[in-house]
Scaffold this motif. Structure first.
Motif, PDB file in Angstrom:
ATOM      1  N   GLU A  33       3.014  10.119  39.987  1.00 25.41           N
ATOM      2  CA  GLU A  33       2.905   8.656  40.017  1.00 25.41           C
ATOM      3  C   GLU A  33       1.874   8.121  39.027  1.00 25.41           C
ATOM      4  O   GLU A  33       2.025   7.048  38.486  1.00 25.41           O
ATOM      5  CB  GLU A  33       2.547   8.209  41.430  1.00 25.41           C
ATOM      6  N   ASP A  34       0.798   8.893  38.783  1.00 25.01           N
ATOM      7  CA  ASP A  34      -0.258   8.397  37.900  1.00 25.01           C
ATOM      8  C   ASP A  34      -0.794   9.466  36.946  1.00 25.01           C
ATOM      9  O   ASP A  34      -1.925   9.400  36.500  1.00 25.01           O
ATOM     10  CB  ASP A  34      -1.400   7.819  38.729  1.00 25.01           C
ATOM     11  N   PHE A  35       0.003  10.483  36.614  1.00 26.72           N
ATOM     12  CA  PHE A  35      -0.457  11.505  35.684  1.00 26.72           C
ATOM     13  C   PHE A  35       0.720  12.088  34.907  1.00 26.72           C
ATOM     14  O   PHE A  35       1.876  11.956  35.308  1.00 26.72           O
ATOM     15  CB  PHE A  35      -1.199  12.632  36.414  1.00 26.72           C
ATOM     16  N   LEU A  36       0.376  12.728  33.799  1.00 26.89           N
ATOM     17  CA  LEU A  36       1.352  13.457  32.984  1.00 26.89           C
ATOM     18  C   LEU A  36       0.657  14.707  32.474  1.00 26.89           C
ATOM     19  O   LEU A  36      -0.521  14.661  32.105  1.00 26.89           O
ATOM     20  CB  LEU A  36       1.816  12.590  31.809  1.00 26.89           C
ATOM     21  N   VAL A  37       1.367  15.833  32.469  1.00 30.74           N
ATOM     22  CA  VAL A  37       0.810  17.105  32.014  1.00 30.74           C
ATOM     23  C   VAL A  37       1.657  17.640  30.865  1.00 30.74           C
ATOM     24  O   VAL A  37       2.893  17.638  30.940  1.00 30.74           O
ATOM     25  CB  VAL A  37       0.781  18.148  33.153  1.00 30.74           C
ATOM     26  N   ALA A  38       0.973  18.098  29.821  1.00 32.43           N
ATOM     27  CA  ALA A  38       1.629  18.741  28.684  1.00 32.43           C
ATOM     28  C   ALA A  38       0.973  20.095  28.459  1.00 32.43           C
ATOM     29  O   ALA A  38      -0.153  20.338  28.901  1.00 32.43           O
ATOM     30  CB  ALA A  38       1.491  17.886  27.430  1.00 32.43           C
ATOM     31  N   ARG A  39       1.685  20.961  27.750  1.00 33.54           N
ATOM     32  CA  ARG A  39       1.097  22.242  27.381  1.00 33.54           C
ATOM     33  C   ARG A  39       1.380  22.518  25.910  1.00 33.54           C
ATOM     34  O   ARG A  39       2.341  21.999  25.338  1.00 33.54           O
ATOM     35  CB  ARG A  39       1.602  23.377  28.260  1.00 33.54           C
TER      36      ARG A  39
END
Length: 141
Positions: A33-39
Motif C-alpha cells: 500500500e505504501d512501499f515498492l521494492v526493487a533489486r
C-alpha cells in the motif's frame, strides 16, 4: 478486473525496457500500500574499478525505485512525476549478489513527495540510505 501482484509487477518491469533500469538489470520485485521494492544484481557491470558496488549505481537504483513509487501512487492520467533531488549515504561495500531497495513515503503530498529508500544486501545488512524528493506536475491537456 483487478491485477494480481505478479501481473502488476510484470507490467511495471515491462515498461522499463530500453531504459537505464534494463541496462542495470533493476527489477521491481514487491509492493504494498505504501512501499515498492526493487533489486539489482551486483556484478562487474555495476562495480567501481576496485570491485565493489559503485555508489552511482546505488543512487540509480534508489532513484529508479523511488520515482517509480511516486509514479504508481500518483494519478498518472493527469500528472507526471519527476525527481527533484536525491541524497545517498553509503555505509557498506558489496561485491556480489543482489542489493534490494525499499522505497517508503515520508511525505506524500499532492505536489511534492519525499521518499526514504533503504538499500540492503541479501543478508538484510544496510548498505545505503537515500532520500528522494519528487514533484507531480499536471499534464497539459
Amino acid at each position: 478486473m483487478q491485477q494480481s501482484k505478479e501481473e502488476f509487477l510484470a507490467h511495471v518491469n515491462a515498461v522499463s525496457k530500453n531504459t537505464l533500469m534494463e541496462t542495470l538489470d533493476i527489477e521491481m520485485v514487491d509492493y504494498g500500500e505504501d512501499f515498492l521494492v526493487a533489486r539489482m544484481p551486483v556484478t562487474p557491470k555495476v562495480h567501481q574499478p576496485d570491485g565493489v558496488l559503485h555508489g552511482g549505481a546505488t543512487a540509480a537504483l534508489a532513484e529508479s525505485v523511488g520515482s517509480f513509487a511516486s509514479h504508481i501512487f500518483t494519478d498518472i492520467d493527469n500528472y507526471f512525476v519527476r525527481g527533484l533531488e536525491i541524497t545517498a549515504n553509503h555505509l557498506k561495500s558489496v561485491k556480489e549478489g543482489f542489493v534490494y531497495a525499499k522505497a517508503t513515503f515520508l511525505h506524500k503530498g499532492r505536489t511534492t513527495q519525499l521518499l526514504d529508500i533503504r538499500i540492503t544486501d541479501e543478508a538484510d545488512n544496510l548498505v545505503s540510505i537515500c532520500r528522494l524528493s519528487t514533484i507531480s506536475l499536471p499534464k497539459k491537456k
